[in-house]
Design a protein around this motif. Structure first.
Motif, PDB file in Angstrom:
ATOM      1  N   ARG A   4       6.813  -6.038  16.462  1.00  0.00           N
ATOM      2  CA  ARG A   4       6.720  -4.711  15.857  1.00  0.00           C
ATOM      3  C   ARG A   4       5.330  -4.111  16.044  1.00  0.00           C
ATOM      4  O   ARG A   4       5.191  -2.917  16.352  1.00  0.00           O
ATOM      5  CB  ARG A   4       7.073  -4.799  14.366  1.00  0.00           C
ATOM      6  N   LEU A   5       4.305  -4.924  15.875  1.00  0.00           N
ATOM      7  CA  LEU A   5       2.944  -4.431  16.082  1.00  0.00           C
ATOM      8  C   LEU A   5       2.747  -3.971  17.519  1.00  0.00           C
ATOM      9  O   LEU A   5       2.157  -2.920  17.782  1.00  0.00           O
ATOM     10  CB  LEU A   5       1.932  -5.535  15.756  1.00  0.00           C
ATOM     11  N   ARG A   6       3.232  -4.780  18.464  1.00  0.00           N
ATOM     12  CA  ARG A   6       3.101  -4.427  19.880  1.00  0.00           C
ATOM     13  C   ARG A   6       3.755  -3.076  20.150  1.00  0.00           C
ATOM     14  O   ARG A   6       3.188  -2.206  20.813  1.00  0.00           O
ATOM     15  CB  ARG A   6       3.719  -5.506  20.759  1.00  0.00           C
ATOM     16  N   SER A   7       4.953  -2.897  19.613  1.00  0.00           N
ATOM     17  CA  SER A   7       5.672  -1.637  19.799  1.00  0.00           C
ATOM     18  C   SER A   7       4.915  -0.463  19.177  1.00  0.00           C
ATOM     19  O   SER A   7       4.761   0.597  19.792  1.00  0.00           O
ATOM     20  CB  SER A   7       7.064  -1.745  19.186  1.00  0.00           C
ATOM     21  N   ASP A   8       4.420  -0.647  17.964  1.00  0.00           N
ATOM     22  CA  ASP A   8       3.708   0.433  17.282  1.00  0.00           C
ATOM     23  C   ASP A   8       2.390   0.782  17.978  1.00  0.00           C
ATOM     24  O   ASP A   8       1.980   1.948  17.996  1.00  0.00           O
ATOM     25  CB  ASP A   8       3.447   0.047  15.823  1.00  0.00           C
ATOM     26  N   LEU A   9       1.740  -0.221  18.553  1.00  0.00           N
ATOM     27  CA  LEU A   9       0.499   0.028  19.283  1.00  0.00           C
ATOM     28  C   LEU A   9       0.780   0.761  20.594  1.00  0.00           C
ATOM     29  O   LEU A   9       0.080   1.715  20.954  1.00  0.00           O
ATOM     30  CB  LEU A   9      -0.218  -1.292  19.567  1.00  0.00           C
ATOM     31  N   ILE A  10       1.802   0.330  21.317  1.00  0.00           N
ATOM     32  CA  ILE A  10       2.139   0.957  22.591  1.00  0.00           C
ATOM     33  C   ILE A  10       2.580   2.398  22.387  1.00  0.00           C
ATOM     34  O   ILE A  10       2.211   3.296  23.158  1.00  0.00           O
ATOM     35  CB  ILE A  10       3.241   0.144  23.312  1.00  0.00           C
ATOM     36  N   LYS A  11       3.352   2.652  21.338  1.00  0.00           N
ATOM     37  CA  LYS A  11       3.883   3.993  21.093  1.00  0.00           C
ATOM     38  C   LYS A  11       2.879   4.924  20.420  1.00  0.00           C
ATOM     39  O   LYS A  11       3.158   6.095  20.225  1.00  0.00           O
ATOM     40  CB  LYS A  11       5.151   3.903  20.235  1.00  0.00           C
ATOM     41  N   GLY A  12       1.713   4.395  20.057  1.00  0.00           N
ATOM     42  CA  GLY A  12       0.709   5.237  19.422  1.00  0.00           C
ATOM     43  C   GLY A  12       0.990   5.505  17.963  1.00  0.00           C
ATOM     44  O   GLY A  12       0.373   6.397  17.368  1.00  0.00           O
TER      45      GLY A  12
END
Length: 226
Positions: A29-37
């Motif tokens: 989830r963190l990876r996704s939130d970081l990638i999506k800004g």
């Protein structure tokens, strides 16, 4: 970081039907939130904030943040702690250059080892991506989650016959980095998201060159695409 009194996405839902640990779910989830800004560049990532946002313990938070440092999605220094990397033109140029070098070598290797199943996977991935683009029409491709997933699947299909685990591992890291910039550009309505480009044609030409084992052409097309 975006303020929220409750977790933005419940990790229990992310883990449903899988054998993922809480830590693995948080990393995803963190990876996704970081990638999506969702978590903005330059944000200081405080352990208490992560605990509150994702409803996890300090130990799980710290381990998840630490695991994302080697991927380049989080910076860490002894004096400043965890922080999301800032954006810069020079950095995205460097990332894109590195991704092209890795993706080129992985794609050449894949063409040498690819079978009829590999060719079929590329054709299917391209077809799904084209269908998604037709459905989006004049909308913003860069902000469409389905398109982002199918676009990733297309690029991964191209490399799926690569025999080098290290090339794939490095490609994963660099792909996530370029996606981070693409998502943020899309939010700003930047034309670099591909809305004004004929991405359907680009993907079609890359797929055809790869299946035909035309190394010179696929390298030329991939360099232009990236």
């Amino acid at each position: 970081m975006t303020n929220s009194a409750h977790p933005t996405h419940t990790l229990d839902a992310l883990r449903a039907g899988t054998k993922k640990s809480l830590n693995a779910a948080l990393i995803e989830r963190l990876r996704s939130d970081l990638i999506k800004g969702v978590i903005e560049p330059g944000t200081k990532l405080k352990i208490p904030d992560i605990c509150e946002r994702y409803d996890v313990s300090p130990g799980v938070s710290r381990e998840a943040l630490s695991r994302l440092v080697p991927e380049g999605l989080i910076d860490f220094t002894d004096q400043r702690g965890f922080r999301t990397p800032p954006l810069s033109v020079s950095m995205i140029r460097d990332i894109t250059k590195a991704r092209f070098v890795i993706e080129r070598e992985a794609l050449i290797d894949a063409m040498h080892h690819g079978t009829a199943d590999w060719e079929a996977e590329i054709i299917a991935a391209e077809h799904r991506l084209q269908a998604c683009e037709r459905k989006i029409g004049d909308g913003n491709i860069g902000e469409d989650d389905e398109w982002a997933l199918l676009h990733k699947q297309f690029h991964y299909a191209l490399l799926s016959a690569c025999s080098s685990d290290w090339l794939i591992r490095l490609h994963d890291m660099l792909y996530h980095q370029t996606e981070r910039y693409r998502h943020i550009a899309a939010k700003g309505g930047n034309s670099a998201t591909g809305r004004r480009r004929n991405t359907a044609s680009e993907h079609s030409q890359i797929a055809e060159a790869a299946i035909n084992r035309d190394e010179r052409e696929v390298i030329r097309l991939m360099e232009q695409h990236l």
